[in-house]
Design an enzyme around this catalytic site. Sequence first.
Site, PDB file in Angstrom:
ATOM      1  N   ASN A 210       0.855  -1.159   0.014  1.00 43.03           N
ATOM      2  CA  ASN A 210      -0.055   0.082   0.066  1.00 43.03           C
ATOM      3  C   ASN A 210       0.962   1.195  -0.019  1.00 43.03           C
ATOM      4  O   ASN A 210       2.057   1.075  -0.085  1.00 43.03           O
ATOM      5  CB  ASN A 210      -0.891  -0.062   1.180  1.00 43.03           C
ATOM      6  CG  ASN A 210      -0.279  -0.064   2.554  1.00 43.03           C
ATOM      7  OD1 ASN A 210       0.449   0.910   2.988  1.00 43.03           O
ATOM      8  ND2 ASN A 210      -0.447  -1.306   3.167  1.00 43.03           N
ATOM      9  N   ASP A 279      -4.699  -6.266   5.085  1.00 44.21           N
ATOM     10  CA  ASP A 279      -5.804  -7.024   5.585  1.00 44.21           C
ATOM     11  C   ASP A 279      -5.534  -8.502   4.803  1.00 44.21           C
ATOM     12  O   ASP A 279      -6.281  -9.483   5.501  1.00 44.21           O
ATOM     13  CB  ASP A 279      -7.102  -6.463   5.295  1.00 44.21           C
ATOM     14  CG  ASP A 279      -7.294  -5.301   6.190  1.00 44.21           C
ATOM     15  OD1 ASP A 279      -7.084  -5.382   7.560  1.00 44.21           O
ATOM     16  OD2 ASP A 279      -7.798  -4.268   5.770  1.00 44.21           O
ATOM     17  N   LYS A 289       9.218 -16.941  -9.926  1.00 43.62           N
ATOM     18  CA  LYS A 289       8.493 -15.573 -10.782  1.00 43.62           C
ATOM     19  C   LYS A 289       7.315 -16.356 -11.661  1.00 43.62           C
ATOM     20  O   LYS A 289       7.542 -17.325 -12.436  1.00 43.62           O
ATOM     21  CB  LYS A 289       9.400 -14.830 -11.473  1.00 43.62           C
ATOM     22  CG  LYS A 289       8.753 -13.708 -11.801  1.00 43.62           C
ATOM     23  CD  LYS A 289       9.852 -12.769 -12.632  1.00 43.62           C
ATOM     24  CE  LYS A 289       9.285 -11.697 -13.319  1.00 43.62           C
ATOM     25  NZ  LYS A 289       9.939 -11.364 -14.377  1.00 43.62           N
ATOM     26  N   PHE A 324      -5.325   3.885  14.320  1.00 47.24           N
ATOM     27  CA  PHE A 324      -5.612   5.001  13.150  1.00 47.24           C
ATOM     28  C   PHE A 324      -6.673   4.313  12.236  1.00 47.24           C
ATOM     29  O   PHE A 324      -6.806   3.144  12.313  1.00 47.24           O
ATOM     30  CB  PHE A 324      -4.273   5.013  12.300  1.00 47.24           C
ATOM     31  CG  PHE A 324      -3.476   5.998  12.850  1.00 47.24           C
ATOM     32  CD1 PHE A 324      -2.888   5.857  14.055  1.00 47.24           C
ATOM     33  CD2 PHE A 324      -3.199   7.407  12.319  1.00 47.24           C
ATOM     34  CE1 PHE A 324      -1.730   6.580  14.785  1.00 47.24           C
ATOM     35  CE2 PHE A 324      -2.285   8.117  12.937  1.00 47.24           C
ATOM     36  CZ  PHE A 324      -1.803   8.121  13.905  1.00 47.24           C
ATOM     37  N   LYS A 338     -14.696   1.432  14.792  1.00 41.89           N
ATOM     38  CA  LYS A 338     -13.250   0.612  14.950  1.00 41.89           C
ATOM     39  C   LYS A 338     -12.858   0.858  16.270  1.00 41.89           C
ATOM     40  O   LYS A 338     -12.580  -0.270  17.081  1.00 41.89           O
ATOM     41  CB  LYS A 338     -12.390   1.219  13.863  1.00 41.89           C
ATOM     42  CG  LYS A 338     -12.423   0.608  12.624  1.00 41.89           C
ATOM     43  CD  LYS A 338     -11.324   1.398  11.869  1.00 41.89           C
ATOM     44  CE  LYS A 338     -11.896   1.049  10.423  1.00 41.89           C
ATOM     45  NZ  LYS A 338     -11.107   1.774   9.275  1.00 41.89           N
TER      46      LYS A 338
HETATM   47  N1  CTP Z   1      -4.982  -2.638  11.669  1.00 37.37           N
HETATM   48  C1  CTP Z   1      -4.283  -3.871  12.378  1.00 37.37           C
HETATM   49  N2  CTP Z   1      -4.280  -5.051  11.481  1.00 37.37           N
HETATM   50  C2  CTP Z   1      -4.911  -5.120  10.504  1.00 37.37           C
HETATM   51  C3  CTP Z   1      -5.686  -4.005   9.797  1.00 37.37           C
HETATM   52  C4  CTP Z   1      -5.542  -2.878  10.502  1.00 37.37           C
HETATM   53  O1  CTP Z   1      -3.411  -3.766  13.390  1.00 37.37           O
HETATM   54  N3  CTP Z   1      -5.122  -6.292   9.828  1.00 37.37           N
HETATM   55  C5  CTP Z   1      -4.856  -1.482  12.432  1.00 37.37           C
HETATM   56  C6  CTP Z   1      -4.108  -0.162  11.675  1.00 37.37           C
HETATM   57  O2  CTP Z   1      -2.819  -0.296  12.025  1.00 37.37           O
HETATM   58  C7  CTP Z   1      -5.009   0.969  12.064  1.00 37.37           C
HETATM   59  C8  CTP Z   1      -6.282   0.370  12.310  1.00 37.37           C
HETATM   60  O3  CTP Z   1      -6.177  -1.058  12.591  1.00 37.37           O
HETATM   61  O4  CTP Z   1      -4.465   1.409  13.389  1.00 37.37           O
HETATM   62  C9  CTP Z   1      -7.354   0.622  11.534  1.00 37.37           C
HETATM   63  O5  CTP Z   1      -6.916   0.358  10.224  1.00 37.37           O
HETATM   64  P1  CTP Z   1      -7.976   0.217   8.831  1.00 37.37           P
HETATM   65  O6  CTP Z   1      -7.354  -0.390   7.914  1.00 37.37           O
HETATM   66  O7  CTP Z   1      -8.238   1.619   8.755  1.00 37.37           O
HETATM   67  O8  CTP Z   1      -9.218  -0.339   9.557  1.00 37.37           O
HETATM   68  P2  CTP Z   1      -9.748  -1.895   9.125  1.00 37.37           P
HETATM   69  O9  CTP Z   1     -10.401  -2.354  10.489  1.00 37.37           O
HETATM   70  O10 CTP Z   1      -8.933  -2.897   8.458  1.00 37.37           O
HETATM   71  O11 CTP Z   1     -11.081  -1.663   8.488  1.00 37.37           O
HETATM   72  P3  CTP Z   1     -11.374  -1.211   6.797  1.00 37.37           P
HETATM   73  O12 CTP Z   1      -9.972  -1.534   6.090  1.00 37.37           O
HETATM   74  O13 CTP Z   1     -12.217  -2.114   6.442  1.00 37.37           O
HETATM   75  O14 CTP Z   1     -11.434   0.377   6.853  1.00 37.37           O
END
Ligand code: CTP
Length: 403
Positions: A210, A279, A289, A324, A338
């Site tokens: 990302n 995620d 590869k 965050f 969240k």
């Molecule tokens: N986070 C985490 N582990 C994951 C995904 C996210 O610890 N697998 C943490 C990030 O470091 C951040 C927070 O969760 O502090 C929110 O991340 P975000 O990606 O915005 O939230 P998600 O719960 O993954 O929801 P979505 O992607 O559906 O917005």
Amino acid sequence: MLKGKKIVLGVTGGIAVYKAVDLVSKLKKAGAQVRVVMTEAATKFVTPLTFKEISGQAVATDMWYANQEFNVEHIALVEWADMMLLAPATANIIGKMAAGIADDLLSTTILACQKPIIVCPAMNTGMYNKTVVQENINKLAKWGMTIMPPAVGHLACGTTGIGRLPEPADIVEFVQQYLAMQEGDLRALKVLVTAAGTREPIDPVRYIGNRSSGKMGYAIAKAASDRGAKVILISGPSLLAPPAGVEFISVESTQEMLDAVLKYYDEVDVVIKAAAVADYKSNVVATQKIKKHDDEGISLLLDRNPDILKILGSRKKKQFLVGFAAETQNLLANAQEKIQKKNLDMIVANDVTLQGAGFNADTNVVKFLFPDGKVRSLEKMAKSAVAEAILDVVKENVTILRK
Ligand code: CTP
């Protein structure tokens, strides 16, 4: 931390004396007042006049000089000072300090000094490694002085090895960190910060990633360390250099980040999860590869990665947990959800579609949300300022939690 600090800089006779001139300049730029004491040998390398001009203060070199500013110069100097810094410190001055010898102005001032003393040894590698020098340095450390280890590199004698005086900027950083550990408002806290994005491999050359640069997390780690906290920074790949003084752990995948975070979780007071965590990961990681085929597309099957923050929330004991939320729509509702889902104490929410916010920008526009529904909106500001604001809230809440 250096603003208004009064430092007596002891300069002894090594080739690195020229660097001490720049050191005075940098200490002054950081807000310190500096008075220089030189040994006679040091004056052979650089004149006292140079240090006088740079420091804007009289330079002390001699016990017996009739026109000196004070009657008993060495006592006046240590009474004035908040701390002493010796850079460069030769094997000779270190030996004298270890033996309690006071035979010139600098060694007498050091012996009279009850304030903190930081010593920056600088000499040829052979001398530095000599048992007697090492034992002397160990003695000074045992007696409560702080030693900044010399750097490794090219030495004036033509060899390469340990013994170089560290760069003036690094010495200033070291002094700042020392002061932060003594006086910083977060010095009682151990803070774990995660930063940058995690990467999930697809094959040996490709990954799912990302746009996170790590700027926000690194700014938080630096600010916390500058305020005296013990900081562990766990980071995905980033182009940024880890801030000085933090314990740095480099990870790549979400699972690696989870393992690293769990290793430290029980021992920290605060976790700030600024990392953009992947995620999903590829269901299969190809060992070779993946080759393209002319007419066909390919599909990637993705598996769910663990939600690190949710796991931390479910195991929370004393930790203050900050998450965050990077959102592109329904910022407040999504962020509030969240907080509940991950059992957080605070969330820093930002709409990454806004100008001057989100990935790779040097500024951010954020809102702080709390479990009781309170929301605090901050103006657009530098990520370093957002970091300070987050830490102010952390400090206030951890203090309340501990009462
Ligand atoms: N986070 C985490 N582990 C994951 C995904 C996210 O610890 N697998 C943490 C990030 O470091 C951040 C927070 O969760 O502090 C929110 O991340 P975000 O990606 O915005 O939230 P998600 O719960 O993954 O929801 P979505 O992607 O559906 O917005």
